[in-house]
Design an enzyme around this catalytic site. Structure first.
Site, PDB file in Angstrom:
ATOM      1  N   SER A 126      74.769 -19.293  41.870  1.00  0.00           N
ATOM      2  CA  SER A 126      75.324 -17.947  41.888  1.00  0.00           C
ATOM      3  C   SER A 126      76.799 -17.982  41.476  1.00  0.00           C
ATOM      4  CB  SER A 126      75.119 -17.320  43.265  1.00  0.00           C
ATOM      5  OG  SER A 126      75.454 -15.956  43.269  1.00  0.00           O
ATOM      6  N   GLU A 144      72.191  -1.561  33.170  1.00  0.00           N
ATOM      7  CA  GLU A 144      72.448  -0.471  32.232  1.00  0.00           C
ATOM      8  C   GLU A 144      73.113  -1.042  30.995  1.00  0.00           C
ATOM      9  OE1 GLU A 144      76.625   1.491  33.524  1.00  0.00           O
ATOM     10  OE2 GLU A 144      75.051   1.688  35.022  1.00  0.00           O
ATOM     11  N   HIS A 168      71.642 -14.436  38.685  1.00  0.00           N
ATOM     12  CA  HIS A 168      70.780 -13.356  39.198  1.00  0.00           C
ATOM     13  C   HIS A 168      70.372 -12.472  38.015  1.00  0.00           C
ATOM     14  CE1 HIS A 168      71.894 -14.365  43.358  1.00  0.00           C
ATOM     15  NE2 HIS A 168      73.153 -14.367  42.973  1.00  0.00           N
TER      16      HIS A 168
END
Length: 270
Positions: A126, A144, A168
């Site tokens: 991460s 988006e 992720h």
């Protein structure tokens, strides 16, 4: 000695099942000591215990935790002693700016680099994945299309050169912001890594392991984009960008910018 492997993880790696990724970390340690650096977390409680349990029967050696309250501790002899005899360092998740701002250009960072350059393992998940590149993504909208003004980047540790890493990846819909990062600097490869997925980097080559996919965005052949001319609220326009999608067992040559298949997929015992 040559540099050791880098194991760069997209987050939420399996800690209770086959543990393919953590098993790969343990195997690379060859029974040596692992320092779990929980530097990225504002509240590190629980991170170390989780990894201690996950690594317990995988053949890793001693596990110790490294955490800093502030940057001054990166010069503390007691903190530096935690790295003595380490065969690897594992950066856990949180906020990548906490890692880079606390240890960048300090004796602690130099000691971690020395371990890696001496053949040790350097791993990160991460936030600990994002910080591996020379420029890292810090903030930007997910799920988006990329808006030209909506991206924040900062210097990372620069362990992997000429790439920018996001994590992720599919789970948070981050293809837009990775395209934006590559549009800013087409010479870099954008690498998006899904959860429970990792790349093991050895020299100029990496191999994918884990249950998800790795996305490589190559802007070298881009012929046009509006990144410089567009207003900050405009959606990104970019032509002729190349995308590779890789899964477990696939490899990628970072120098040639080309994927290649491996003869067999990576399994729990490899």
């Amino acid at each position: 000695m040559s540099e050791g492997p880098l194991i760069i993880i997209g987050g939420h790696e399996d800690k209770t099942g086959d543990r393919v990724i953590l098993r790969a970390v343990a195997k690379a340690l060859r029974g040596g000591k692992l320092v779990v650096a929980t530097l990225a977390s504002h509240k590190p409680e629980g991170y170390f215990d989780g990894y201690r349990k996950a690594f317990a029967d995988l053949g890793a050696g001693e596990l110790v935790e490294l955490y800093l309250e502030d940057r001054a501790q990166a010069q503390d002899p007691e903190k530096l002693r935690l790295l003595e005899g380490a065969a690897g360092v594992f950066f856990s998740g949180g906020d990548q700016l906490r890692i880079s701002s606390q240890i960048g250009d300090t004796p602690l960072e130099q000691r971690i680099r020395d371990i890696w350059r001496g053949g040790g393992v350097l791993a990160g998940t991460s936030a600990g994945a994002s910080v591996m590149s020379d420029t890292m993504l810090v903030r930007g909208a997910s799920a988006e299309s990329y808006r030209i003004g909506d991206l924040h980047m900062a210097p990372g540790l620069g362990v992997v050169r000429d790439v920018i890493i996001d994590q992720h990846f599919a789970e948070r819909g981050r293809i837009g912001r990775l395209l934006g990062a590559v549009a800013h600097s087409p010479r870099v490869l954008g690498i998006g890594i899904d959860e429970d997925t990792a790349i093991r980097v050895d020299g100029d080559d990496f191999q994918v392991l884990g249950s998800g996919a790795v996305y490589v965005v190559d802007g070298e052949g881009v012929t046009q984009s509006n990144i410089a001319e567009g207003r900050s609220e405009c959606a990104l326009s970019i032509y002729d960008v190349r995308l590779h999608v890789l899964s477990s067992g696939d490899g990628f040559d970072l120098r040639r910018r080309r994927p290649h298949a491996q003869p067999a997929p990576v399994g729990p015992d490899r």
